[in-house]
Write a protein that holds these residues in place. Structure first.
Motif, PDB file in Angstrom:
ATOM      1  N   ALA A  54      28.898  -1.124 109.220  1.00 12.16           N
ATOM      2  CA  ALA A  54      27.864  -1.983 109.797  1.00 12.16           C
ATOM      3  C   ALA A  54      27.262  -1.347 111.053  1.00 12.16           C
ATOM      4  O   ALA A  54      26.036  -1.315 111.223  1.00 12.16           O
ATOM      5  CB  ALA A  54      28.445  -3.355 110.114  1.00 12.16           C
ATOM      6  N   HIS A  55      28.119  -0.823 111.926  1.00  8.20           N
ATOM      7  CA  HIS A  55      27.642  -0.215 113.174  1.00  8.20           C
ATOM      8  C   HIS A  55      26.744   0.997 112.889  1.00  8.20           C
ATOM      9  O   HIS A  55      25.686   1.156 113.498  1.00  8.20           O
ATOM     10  CB  HIS A  55      28.817   0.185 114.058  1.00  8.20           C
ATOM     11  N   SER A  56      27.168   1.850 111.965  1.00 10.10           N
ATOM     12  CA  SER A  56      26.383   3.058 111.677  1.00 10.10           C
ATOM     13  C   SER A  56      25.033   2.708 111.072  1.00 10.10           C
ATOM     14  O   SER A  56      24.036   3.376 111.360  1.00 10.10           O
ATOM     15  CB  SER A  56      27.164   3.995 110.759  1.00 10.10           C
ATOM     16  N   LEU A  57      24.965   1.656 110.275  1.00  9.96           N
ATOM     17  CA  LEU A  57      23.680   1.228 109.724  1.00  9.96           C
ATOM     18  C   LEU A  57      22.759   0.732 110.842  1.00  9.96           C
ATOM     19  O   LEU A  57      21.572   1.066 110.872  1.00  9.96           O
ATOM     20  CB  LEU A  57      23.881   0.139 108.672  1.00  9.96           C
ATOM     21  N   CYS A  58      23.305  -0.022 111.760  1.00 16.65           N
ATOM     22  CA  CYS A  58      22.500  -0.585 112.849  1.00 16.65           C
ATOM     23  C   CYS A  58      22.043   0.450 113.865  1.00 16.65           C
ATOM     24  O   CYS A  58      21.066   0.220 114.578  1.00 16.65           O
ATOM     25  CB  CYS A  58      23.286  -1.686 113.553  1.00 16.65           C
ATOM     26  N   THR A  59      22.738   1.563 113.933  1.00 23.26           N
ATOM     27  CA  THR A  59      22.395   2.603 114.914  1.00 23.26           C
ATOM     28  C   THR A  59      21.773   3.841 114.269  1.00 23.26           C
ATOM     29  O   THR A  59      21.565   4.843 114.947  1.00 23.26           O
ATOM     30  CB  THR A  59      23.644   3.018 115.715  1.00 23.26           C
ATOM     31  N   ASN A  60      21.484   3.759 112.967  1.00 20.48           N
ATOM     32  CA  ASN A  60      20.917   4.893 112.222  1.00 20.48           C
ATOM     33  C   ASN A  60      21.770   6.146 112.386  1.00 20.48           C
ATOM     34  O   ASN A  60      21.255   7.249 112.543  1.00 20.48           O
ATOM     35  CB  ASN A  60      19.469   5.164 112.626  1.00 20.48           C
TER      36      ASN A  60
ATOM     37  N   TRP B 244      26.855 -10.883 103.821  1.00 20.39           N
ATOM     38  CA  TRP B 244      26.210 -10.272 104.970  1.00 20.39           C
ATOM     39  C   TRP B 244      24.770 -10.742 105.096  1.00 20.39           C
ATOM     40  O   TRP B 244      24.178 -11.240 104.132  1.00 20.39           O
ATOM     41  CB  TRP B 244      26.259  -8.752 104.897  1.00 20.39           C
ATOM     42  N   THR B 245      24.223 -10.553 106.283  1.00 19.15           N
ATOM     43  CA  THR B 245      22.805 -10.770 106.554  1.00 19.15           C
ATOM     44  C   THR B 245      22.289  -9.513 107.236  1.00 19.15           C
ATOM     45  O   THR B 245      22.895  -9.040 108.207  1.00 19.15           O
ATOM     46  CB  THR B 245      22.577 -11.996 107.459  1.00 19.15           C
TER      47      THR B 245
ATOM     48  N   HIS C 280      13.845   0.333 110.977  1.00 16.25           N
ATOM     49  CA  HIS C 280      14.466   0.467 112.295  1.00 16.25           C
ATOM     50  C   HIS C 280      14.913  -0.912 112.779  1.00 16.25           C
ATOM     51  O   HIS C 280      14.587  -1.921 112.182  1.00 16.25           O
ATOM     52  CB  HIS C 280      13.491   1.075 113.295  1.00 16.25           C
ATOM     53  N   ASP C 281      15.611  -0.903 113.876  1.00 15.54           N
ATOM     54  CA  ASP C 281      16.080  -2.140 114.517  1.00 15.54           C
ATOM     55  C   ASP C 281      16.924  -2.991 113.576  1.00 15.54           C
ATOM     56  O   ASP C 281      16.845  -4.219 113.592  1.00 15.54           O
ATOM     57  CB  ASP C 281      14.912  -2.972 115.053  1.00 15.54           C
ATOM     58  N   GLU C 282      17.764  -2.321 112.771  1.00 18.73           N
ATOM     59  CA  GLU C 282      18.609  -3.054 111.840  1.00 18.73           C
ATOM     60  C   GLU C 282      19.650  -3.883 112.591  1.00 18.73           C
ATOM     61  O   GLU C 282      20.184  -3.444 113.611  1.00 18.73           O
ATOM     62  CB  GLU C 282      19.352  -2.112 110.878  1.00 18.73           C
ATOM     63  N   GLU C 283      19.890  -5.048 112.058  1.00 18.67           N
ATOM     64  CA  GLU C 283      20.975  -5.902 112.517  1.00 18.67           C
ATOM     65  C   GLU C 283      21.724  -6.336 111.263  1.00 18.67           C
ATOM     66  O   GLU C 283      21.139  -6.950 110.376  1.00 18.67           O
ATOM     67  CB  GLU C 283      20.446  -7.117 113.264  1.00 18.67           C
ATOM     68  N   LEU C 284      22.994  -5.986 111.165  1.00 20.35           N
ATOM     69  CA  LEU C 284      23.814  -6.343 110.013  1.00 20.35           C
ATOM     70  C   LEU C 284      24.976  -7.196 110.501  1.00 20.35           C
ATOM     71  O   LEU C 284      25.782  -6.759 111.316  1.00 20.35           O
ATOM     72  CB  LEU C 284      24.351  -5.094 109.309  1.00 20.35           C
ATOM     73  N   THR C 285      25.023  -8.417 110.007  1.00 19.20           N
ATOM     74  CA  THR C 285      26.090  -9.340 110.363  1.00 19.20           C
ATOM     75  C   THR C 285      26.976  -9.543 109.146  1.00 19.20           C
ATOM     76  O   THR C 285      26.491  -9.924 108.076  1.00 19.20           O
ATOM     77  CB  THR C 285      25.503 -10.702 110.807  1.00 19.20           C
ATOM     78  N   LEU C 286      28.255  -9.261 109.288  1.00 15.77           N
ATOM     79  CA  LEU C 286      29.231  -9.509 108.233  1.00 15.77           C
ATOM     80  C   LEU C 286      29.733 -10.930 108.417  1.00 15.77           C
ATOM     81  O   LEU C 286      30.157 -11.309 109.504  1.00 15.77           O
ATOM     82  CB  LEU C 286      30.373  -8.503 108.322  1.00 15.77           C
TER      83      LEU C 286
END
Length: 144
Positions: free
Chosen positions: A19-25, A88-89, A67-73
């Motif tokens: 999740a973190h890596s997706l949100c930070t590219n 997830w969202t 960009h600016d991804e936010e992934l909530t598990l």
């Protein structure tokens, strides 16, 4: 699948890193969550990825398009054979082209999608199989 209050900490660590890596590219961080021998199926896009090289190519395209991804598990379900599903969202802003998704998108539009992904793990504790479910039409309505 039975509802699980908690999953093993090593599995939780992989989900959080993903999740973190997706949100930070973070391409290298994202790829490090997956085993070498993978089978990833995205039902909405009707796509299958069967190699880390193919995954790298697809993730680069994703990072270039959003960009600016936010992934909530939003919790986990644990299966009797060790598979773990997570609701997830994901929210992101369209900044480029991603095949089958952004053909008519308005650049700068933001979308939110909800989904479910089910993972199995390799012997060394990385994602080996993933099947993801989400609605393509939900995103298209939001970005066109």
């Amino acid at each position: 699948m039975k509802a699980a209050m908690a999953i093993p900490s090593d599995r939780e660590k992989v989900f959080r890193a993903w999740a973190h890596s997706l949100c930070t590219n973070d391409l290298d961080g994202y790829l490090s969550c997956f085993a070498e021998d993978i089978y990833l199926e995205d039902l909405a896009l009707e796509s299958v990825v069967q190699s880390k090289e193919q995954l790298r190519t697809d993730v680069v395209k994703w990072f270039d398009a959003f960009h600016d991804e936010e992934l909530t598990l939003e919790g986990y379900l644990e299966g009797s054979d060790g598979e773990i599903g997570t609701k997830w969202t994901l929210s992101a802003t369209v900044v480029g082209h991603f095949p089958r998704l952004t053909e008519n998108a308005v650049m700068g539009r933001r979308f939110t999608k909800r989904g479910l992904s089910v993972f199995t793990f390799s012997p060394d504790g990385l994602f080996q199989r993933e099947t993801s479910y989400w609605s393509l039409n939900t995103i298209i309505r939001q970005i066109t």
